[in-house]
Design an enzyme around this catalytic site. Structure first.
Site, PDB file in Angstrom:
ATOM      1  N   CYS A 136      28.508  41.298  37.703  1.00 54.91           N
ATOM      2  CA  CYS A 136      29.343  42.025  38.661  1.00 54.91           C
ATOM      3  C   CYS A 136      30.821  41.858  38.305  1.00 54.91           C
ATOM      4  O   CYS A 136      31.426  40.822  38.618  1.00 54.91           O
ATOM      5  CB  CYS A 136      29.068  41.520  40.081  1.00 54.91           C
ATOM      6  SG  CYS A 136      30.103  42.345  41.309  1.00 54.91           S
ATOM      7  N   CYS A 139      33.211  41.467  41.261  1.00 60.64           N
ATOM      8  CA  CYS A 139      33.100  40.170  41.959  1.00 60.64           C
ATOM      9  C   CYS A 139      33.802  39.073  41.155  1.00 60.64           C
ATOM     10  O   CYS A 139      34.471  38.211  41.723  1.00 60.64           O
ATOM     11  CB  CYS A 139      31.642  39.746  42.128  1.00 60.64           C
ATOM     12  SG  CYS A 139      30.532  41.005  42.706  1.00 60.64           S
ATOM     13  N   ASP A 140      33.601  39.068  39.852  1.00 64.00           N
ATOM     14  CA  ASP A 140      33.988  37.907  39.039  1.00 64.00           C
ATOM     15  C   ASP A 140      35.144  38.153  38.072  1.00 64.00           C
ATOM     16  O   ASP A 140      35.664  37.201  37.481  1.00 64.00           O
ATOM     17  CB  ASP A 140      32.769  37.429  38.217  1.00 64.00           C
ATOM     18  CG  ASP A 140      31.606  37.031  39.116  1.00 64.00           C
ATOM     19  OD1 ASP A 140      31.865  36.575  40.248  1.00 64.00           O
ATOM     20  OD2 ASP A 140      30.442  37.181  38.692  1.00 64.00           O
TER      21      ASP A 140
END
Ligand code: NAP
Length: 309
Positions: A136, A139-140
């Site tokens: 992701c 997300c990261d």
């Protein structure tokens, strides 16, 4: 205590599930969506959505997902956090069992459990997951601000991830096993505009190597045509090689195709009476937010028709 039986229980609260919930609740049915993590599904992890009508500037994925949730809840959709692990669609009412031990009952069910990222299957991937291997980018990605990273894949997700990461990372290697992207043309143009994305064509991932700190240090790839190995020094590897349906909990309960998707047509009907499928989890040609919400509406309307019979 007597358990509540809902008119419809929706498994999964991504765009398909939330739209099914909106239609069901607004149509006067008692409706519960069960989501194992947080509502929004893959949409909530998408940076920008440019192909959902009504948003000329594009919509932020998490915001669009949140607004879908608010809209459905305003009509009475209930949302529970639980992980459904088994189902009995032959029981009357239909029975859903969660990992928590909770048991849910419904007269009809909409399966909208979506899909999860496929693993690359490369040595080092499992050991370094969460230590630089990610599925992701939104997300990261921020953890790797200013660093060199690699994205593996050639579809819309890989292209979108590379464009997103190019804005925050110093360099992005886009590793694809062929010499052209599968991604939609608009992504090709955007990628061409970035100055810090290097295409690594015809390359198959061999292994992900750790650095001295035990986090990702390099992705080693092999050129399919020449056999030459190349080490891409990077702090993160974002895997974007497609998705697999979340249907393990359905074993034997409805017909699945050979890839594990729920067999269903536009009506959402499945092989089990009163059970409908919507969104990425079902067999379909085009997996997009706009087709997921269409599926959700169809499934809820057909569930209502089933209940009225
Ligand atoms: P996808 O379209 O299935 O693409 C997967 C990519 O990964 C392909 O390029 C494939 O290569 C490659 N691949 C598969 N297995 C591999 C392996 N073992 N090793 C290396 N490469 C591998 O998946 P996606 O990009 O995640 O998209 C999923 C769905 O969501 C699609 O329907 C997509 O259109 C949709 N989506 C849409 C948008 C948008 O419209 N904005 C954004 C994201 C996703 P080959 O090309 O050689 O097969």
């Amino acid at each position: 205590m007597e358990e509540k039986t809902y008119d419809v229980i929706i498994i999964g609260a991504g765009p398909a599930g939330l739209t099914a919930g909106l239609y069901a609740a607004r149509g006067g049915l008692s409706a519960l969506a069960i989501e194992r993590i947080t509502p929004g599904g893959q949409l909530a992890q998408t940076d920008k959505v440019e192909n959902y009508p009504g948003f000329p500037q594009g919509a932020e994925g998490w915001q669009l997902a949140y607004d879908m949730q608010m809209q459905a809840e305003s009509f009475g959709l209930e949302i529970a956090t639980d992980d459904i692990v088994s189902v009995d669609f032959t029981a009357e009412p239909k029975k859903l069992v969660a990992a928590s031990g909770n048991v849910y009952y419904a007269r009809s069910v909409v399966i909208a459990s979506g899909a999860r990222p496929r693993k690359l299957g490369t040595p080092g991937e499992g050991e370094l997951a969460g230590k630089g291997v990610s599925y992701c980018a939104t997300c990261d990605g921020n953890f790797f601000r200013g660093k060199d990273v690699a994205v593996v894949g050639g579809g819309n997700t890989a292209a979108g991830d590379a464009i997103y990461l190019a804005r925050i990372c110093s360099k992005v290697y886009l590793v694809h096993r062929r010499d052209e992207l599968r991604a939609t043309k608009v992504y090709h143009d955007r990628l061409a505009e970035t100055g810090n994305v290097e295409f690594v064509w015809n390359s198959v991932s061999q292994r992900i190597e750790p650095n001295e700190n035990g986090t990702v240090g390099a992705l080693v790839v092999t050129d399919k045509n020449t056999g030459v190995e190349r080490t891409l020094d990077c702090s993160a590897v974002f895997v974007a090689v497609g998705t697999e349906p979340n249907t393990d909990f359905l074993a034997g309960a409805v017909e699945l195709d050979e890839a594990g998707y729920v067999v269903s047509d536009e009506s959402g009907r499945t092989s089990a009476p009163g059970v409908f499928a919507a969104g990425d989890v079902r067999t379909k040609a085009l997996r997009q937010v706009v087709t997921a919400v269409s599926d959700g509406a169809q499934a809820a309307e057909n569930a209502a028709e089933y209940l009225a019979l």
